[in-house]
Every structure is written in structure tokens, then in C-alpha cells.
Write an enzyme that holds these catalytic residues in place. Sequence first.
Site, PDB file in Angstrom:
ATOM      1  CG  ASP A 160      -1.646  -1.327   1.376  1.00  0.00           C
ATOM      2  OD1 ASP A 160      -2.462  -1.639   0.510  1.00  0.00           O
ATOM      3  OD2 ASP A 160      -1.386  -2.061   2.352  1.00  0.00           O
ATOM      4  CG  HIS A 188      -3.081  -5.220   3.418  1.00  0.00           C
ATOM      5  ND1 HIS A 188      -2.681  -4.334   2.448  1.00  0.00           N
ATOM      6  CD2 HIS A 188      -3.318  -6.387   2.779  1.00  0.00           C
ATOM      7  CE1 HIS A 188      -2.688  -4.949   1.275  1.00  0.00           C
ATOM      8  NE2 HIS A 188      -3.072  -6.197   1.454  1.00  0.00           N
TER       9      HIS A 188
END
Length: 332
Positions: A160, A188
Amino acid sequence: MAKDPVRVLVTGAAGQIGYALVPMIARGIMLGPDQPVILHMLDIAPAAEALNGVKMELVDAAFPLLKGVVATTDAVEACTGVNVAVMVGGFPRKEGMERKDVMSKNVSIYKSQASALEKHAAANCKVLVVANPANTNALILKEFAPSIPEKNITCLTRLDHNRALGQVSERLSVQVSDVKNCIIWGNHSSSQYPDVNHATVKTPAGDKPVRELVADDQWLNTEFISTVQQRGAAIIKARKFSSALSAASSACDHIRDWVLGTPEGTWVSMGVYSDGSYNVPAGLIYSFPVTCKNGEWSIVQGLPIDEFSRKKLDLTAQELSEEKELAYSCLS
């Protein structure tokens, strides 16, 4: 003087991410160009033949740094003596499945792998959980491997983080290597908070804040955030498979920076065990900005958090607390 080989475990090694990851490790991308490695690859019995095919390809590639390959469906054999464990194997959510069903499957996988690691891995083994729900899988692993130091159990949010760097670099038409210090806070999942408030871009006139250069708060506070949050889904839509190459590459980045250190003045995002920093509840595996030195990570302290960010940090913490509760209910 030649270094001793480091034993690296990859679970789910016959899958898409595993297949992308093992050659990167064997090439020295994870631990450095002068670090020999022995790969331990684990997968489930139905994937044994495919796993053997991956082993054959590793032999065929004649990687100079690769000093041995263990390919097995036995968790004890796979975990024995490993210094680094990258946990890619997990139970993916299938259509029509409830979250609790997926959680329950992963709790049982991570419970048994935790016990194999605890009993058989090398002392001070570093663990990176990639399989989703990554933060909560890491938490379960921590619960059932109490002798592994909590600082040694992490989850992957570097993917990410790298996605955030990539979006800024595309927007500003700059090299991604010139963008630094984005932050992924939290889970996440699509509740994560990609934060550019402290990020900078290297320019001929020195480092400049991303917010100043983009000069579009509306985009940074809406579309940028949702693009990073939903990037995994966008890749599945485009490829018909989930992110593999980028996940493998960011797993290498995560371990490399953890083991070899982050550059001075640069931080990265890692899912780590919360100590209450930034008023995040202790006892969650939560993504923070960290620096790494001498094989240890430290949370970057003292960053100002505005009201918009505070809400986002709390929202993703709330989701992680709910996931934790759900995971623990699967244990009872």
C-alpha cells in the site's frame, strides 16, 4: 569472507505471489547481492506437484546465491532453522463466504504454523505475514508463538505504501524514487489511511511537500485515498488475478529495509504490534511509519496528526479491533 546462507521460508510457495517471490529472493533482491540463501518452500498437499515444479525451475535458473531448496508440504520440515519467514499461504475468501468463515479458516492455519515456527525456527526469526487478513493473521500468529518476540512479527502494508508513492509520482510526473515518507496507517484493507501530509518530493530546489506540489487538496483527500485503498480490487478487475508481482516486490522491500536499514531521513510503512503510539489501541497489529536500524524497527514519533487524519486513524483501528474480536471468537 563469504557469508553463511540465510534460510528463508515462503509459505504458499506454489501460488501466484510465491512464484513471483522466490526468484526475487534467490537473486538477492530481499537480503542483498552478497547474501547466500537457502529457500524453504511450503504448500498444501494438493499443490505438492506444482511446488516441485517451482523447485525444478529454481534449479534450472542456476541462481549463484541460492545454496539449497527445501520444498515440502510438512510445516515442521519447512520451519526448521529458518531466519526469515514470509507467510503468503492463507485461505482466500470465496464468493458467498461470510467474513467469519474466512477468519475461522485462517485462524486454524496461522495457529498451526505459529506452533511450527515457535518450536523449529531459528532464534530471532523475523516473520512477515502477507496472506489476508494480514494484520489479524499476524496477531493470531503472535498469540500462538509466545516465545517469538512481538517485535519480530509484522504484516505487509509496504504494498500500500508503494502504491501511494506510485500515485504521487504519476500525478506529479516525477520519478517514484524521488517521492518519500508517505504513510499507510492501520489495516491492510480498504479502511487503511494513505497519508501524504508528511511526504516530500526531491526537486532541484530541495525537498518539497507533496501537498504543496500537488496543490489539490480535494484530490489528495478523496480520489488519491480511495485509489490506494481500492487498488487491489482494481488489479483483480484488470488481471482477473490478485496482485502478485507488486506484492512479491514489496515483501522484498519490507524485509530488506527491516534487515539492512532504511535510508537516513526516510521512513516506510510496516504493520507492527501497537504500543499505544498515536493513541492507537495497544495489542493490535497496525501499520505505522517506521525507521529500521540494526535489524530493528522503531515507530516514527511526534508527527502532527490533523483532525481529518485522526478520524481516519480511529476508523481503521476500530475495524482492526472488530477483526480481533471475530478472530478470538473463532478460537472459542
